[in-house]
Structure formats: C-alpha cells, structure tokens
Write an enzyme that holds these catalytic residues in place. Structure first.
Site, PDB file in Angstrom:
ATOM      1  N   GLY A  93     -20.009   1.706 -19.708  1.00 33.94           N
ATOM      2  CA  GLY A  93     -20.091   2.956 -19.077  1.00 33.94           C
ATOM      3  C   GLY A  93     -19.747   3.781 -18.090  1.00 33.94           C
ATOM      4  O   GLY A  93     -20.095   4.358 -17.465  1.00 33.94           O
ATOM      5  N   GLN A  94     -18.493   3.243 -17.304  1.00 36.28           N
ATOM      6  CA  GLN A  94     -17.861   4.466 -16.401  1.00 36.28           C
ATOM      7  C   GLN A  94     -17.940   5.503 -17.175  1.00 36.28           C
ATOM      8  O   GLN A  94     -16.717   5.587 -17.887  1.00 36.28           O
ATOM      9  CB  GLN A  94     -16.699   3.332 -15.884  1.00 36.28           C
ATOM     10  CG  GLN A  94     -16.329   4.467 -14.519  1.00 36.28           C
ATOM     11  CD  GLN A  94     -14.453   3.302 -14.516  1.00 36.28           C
ATOM     12  OE1 GLN A  94     -14.117   2.623 -14.440  1.00 36.28           O
ATOM     13  NE2 GLN A  94     -14.176   3.753 -12.986  1.00 36.28           N
ATOM     14  N   VAL A  96     -16.558   8.259 -14.605  1.00 29.98           N
ATOM     15  CA  VAL A  96     -16.046   8.086 -13.424  1.00 29.98           C
ATOM     16  C   VAL A  96     -14.919   7.724 -13.276  1.00 29.98           C
ATOM     17  O   VAL A  96     -15.300   6.709 -12.678  1.00 29.98           O
ATOM     18  CB  VAL A  96     -16.414   9.063 -12.183  1.00 29.98           C
ATOM     19  CG1 VAL A  96     -15.382   9.697 -11.175  1.00 29.98           C
ATOM     20  CG2 VAL A  96     -17.842  10.642 -12.349  1.00 29.98           C
ATOM     21  N   HIS A 100     -16.663   3.158  -7.959  1.00 30.30           N
ATOM     22  CA  HIS A 100     -17.774   3.446  -6.641  1.00 30.30           C
ATOM     23  C   HIS A 100     -18.737   2.643  -7.428  1.00 30.30           C
ATOM     24  O   HIS A 100     -19.016   1.794  -8.978  1.00 30.30           O
ATOM     25  CB  HIS A 100     -18.352   4.914  -7.482  1.00 30.30           C
ATOM     26  CG  HIS A 100     -18.820   4.967  -9.002  1.00 30.30           C
ATOM     27  ND1 HIS A 100     -17.532   5.049  -9.814  1.00 30.30           N
ATOM     28  CD2 HIS A 100     -19.083   5.395  -9.544  1.00 30.30           C
ATOM     29  CE1 HIS A 100     -17.338   5.523 -11.215  1.00 30.30           C
ATOM     30  NE2 HIS A 100     -19.064   5.393 -11.245  1.00 30.30           N
ATOM     31  N   HIS A 102     -22.905   1.771  -7.757  1.00 37.37           N
ATOM     32  CA  HIS A 102     -24.107   2.382  -7.453  1.00 37.37           C
ATOM     33  C   HIS A 102     -25.275   1.495  -6.112  1.00 37.37           C
ATOM     34  O   HIS A 102     -25.290   0.245  -6.925  1.00 37.37           O
ATOM     35  CB  HIS A 102     -24.718   2.733  -9.141  1.00 37.37           C
ATOM     36  CG  HIS A 102     -24.474   3.716  -9.888  1.00 37.37           C
ATOM     37  ND1 HIS A 102     -24.286   4.576 -10.272  1.00 37.37           N
ATOM     38  CD2 HIS A 102     -22.948   3.645 -10.599  1.00 37.37           C
ATOM     39  CE1 HIS A 102     -23.532   5.133 -11.388  1.00 37.37           C
ATOM     40  NE2 HIS A 102     -22.823   4.196 -11.588  1.00 37.37           N
TER      41      HIS A 102
HETATM   42  P1  AMP Z   1     -20.948   5.500 -13.608  1.00 40.51           P
HETATM   43  O1  AMP Z   1     -21.156   6.322 -15.467  1.00 40.51           O
HETATM   44  O2  AMP Z   1     -20.742   4.830 -13.341  1.00 40.51           O
HETATM   45  O3  AMP Z   1     -18.975   6.479 -13.701  1.00 40.51           O
HETATM   46  O4  AMP Z   1     -21.394   7.163 -12.813  1.00 40.51           O
HETATM   47  C1  AMP Z   1     -20.915   8.086 -12.645  1.00 40.51           C
HETATM   48  C2  AMP Z   1     -21.922   8.476 -11.404  1.00 40.51           C
HETATM   49  O5  AMP Z   1     -21.565   9.839 -10.451  1.00 40.51           O
HETATM   50  C3  AMP Z   1     -22.973   9.146 -12.234  1.00 40.51           C
HETATM   51  O6  AMP Z   1     -24.222   8.871 -12.103  1.00 40.51           O
HETATM   52  C4  AMP Z   1     -23.144  10.434 -11.932  1.00 40.51           C
HETATM   53  O7  AMP Z   1     -24.657  11.223 -11.869  1.00 40.51           O
HETATM   54  C5  AMP Z   1     -22.617  10.622 -10.591  1.00 40.51           C
HETATM   55  N1  AMP Z   1     -21.607  11.998  -9.690  1.00 40.51           N
HETATM   56  C6  AMP Z   1     -20.887  12.676 -10.959  1.00 40.51           C
HETATM   57  N2  AMP Z   1     -20.355  13.508 -10.305  1.00 40.51           N
HETATM   58  C7  AMP Z   1     -21.199  13.809  -9.104  1.00 40.51           C
HETATM   59  C8  AMP Z   1     -20.846  14.649  -8.280  1.00 40.51           C
HETATM   60  N3  AMP Z   1     -20.273  16.037  -8.238  1.00 40.51           N
HETATM   61  N4  AMP Z   1     -21.909  14.353  -6.529  1.00 40.51           N
HETATM   62  C9  AMP Z   1     -22.189  13.229  -6.415  1.00 40.51           C
HETATM   63  N5  AMP Z   1     -22.516  12.406  -8.013  1.00 40.51           N
HETATM   64  C10 AMP Z   1     -21.526  12.056  -9.644  1.00 40.51           C
END
Ligand code: AMP
Length: 145
Positions: A93-94, A96, A100, A102
């Site tokens: 589910g990544q 970005v 990171h 959470h």
């Molecule tokens: P993941 O699915 O683990 O890759 O989570 C990516 C997270 O990045 C999600 O919870 C998004 O809400 C968060 N996200 C994406 N863009 C931004 C942004 N510009 N500022 C803060 N959080 C973000």
C-alpha cells in the site's frame, strides 16, 4: 535527475507542510490526509524507496525519532494509544516511494482496528510449515545488533 518526491519537496520547503520536527537527516510533519488528529509522518531526508535501502546511521536516526516523537504526539492530542506503521512496497500500500513511518494516534472510541486488519486472507499454517519458514529466515545473514 529523478523528479523529487513529494516528501523531498516538503523537506526542501517547496511544498507547504505542518512541520513538527527537523534534524540534519530526518523531518516529521503532519499527514495532509490524516487518519486521526496528530497523524504524523517521519521521513529520512534522502529519498530511500524501501526500508532495506536505508543505511544504518539513518535507520538509527529514523527509529530514534519515532520513539522520541511518539509521546510528544500522544500528549499533544491526548491520545490513548498509538499505531506505528510503514507501508513498505507497492503491494503493502505504499503510495509515496520515499520511506516514511506513520505515527497514528489512537483513541478509545475511534472505531479503528489493530494492525492485524491490514490483511484479509490469513494463511493456515501447521507447526512444520511455521518451522520451515523460521528456518529460512534464520539462514539469512542478519547483522547482529
Ligand atoms: P503511504 O500510502 O504509506 O505511501 O502514505 C503516504 C501518505 O502521505 C498518505 O497518508 C498521504 O496522506 C500523505 N501525503 C501525501 N502528500 C502529502 C503532503 N503533501 N503532505 C503531507 N502528507 C502527504
């Protein structure tokens, strides 16, 4: 040069964020689409895609920062508990492709689930199959800590 990830752009100050912590190697900021009040992302400055790509010194910085921030976040939003998680890889589910962690504050009445809810189809493994898997993992040359 690769296009900078959204998190690199935040760390560079090119995209606005609600920053909660910055060091030479790690930044932490509020998630823009929070699952809970205080939902925070802890991010190494270098855009390592997967946890296995993060070098040792940065790993220590990353996880130490998670440990340090967790009580600060719980306290700030008066949370009862916290879920810590990493979606490490596309199938997990990544979204970005920049590591990171959470930190998700949890509340008695949040109707949420434990981490066990991330998978719907559980395998049905007997003792021998469990031991075969454990043996295979043990054979990996893990660097002792
Ligand atoms: P993941 O699915 O683990 O890759 O989570 C990516 C997270 O990045 C999600 O919870 C998004 O809400 C968060 N996200 C994406 N863009 C931004 C942004 N510009 N500022 C803060 N959080 C973000």
């Amino acid at each position: 040069m690769d296009t900078p990830t959204v998190f690199e752009q935040i760390i560079a100050g090119d995209i606005p964020s609600h920053m909660v912590y910055e060091s030479d190697t790690i930044s932490a900021f509020l998630d823009a689409n929070p699952l809970a009040v205080g939902h925070t992302l802890v991010v190494p400055h270098e855009p390592y895609e997967r946890l296995t790509n993060v070098p040792e010194t940065t790993r220590i910085d990353l996880w130490t920062t998670v440990h340090e921030l967790l009580p600060a976040i719980e306290s700030a939003v008066e949370a009862d508990a916290t879920t810590v998680g990493v979606n490490d890889g596309n199938e997990a589910g990544q979204e970005v492709p920049h590591v990171h962690v959470h930190i998700i504050p949890r509340f008695e009445d949040d109707n949420g689930s434990p981490i066990h809810a991330v998978v719907n189809q559980r395998p049905d493994l007997d003792q021998s199959e469990l031991e075969t898997i454990a043996e295979t993992i043990r054979s990996w040359p893990i660097t002792p800590v």
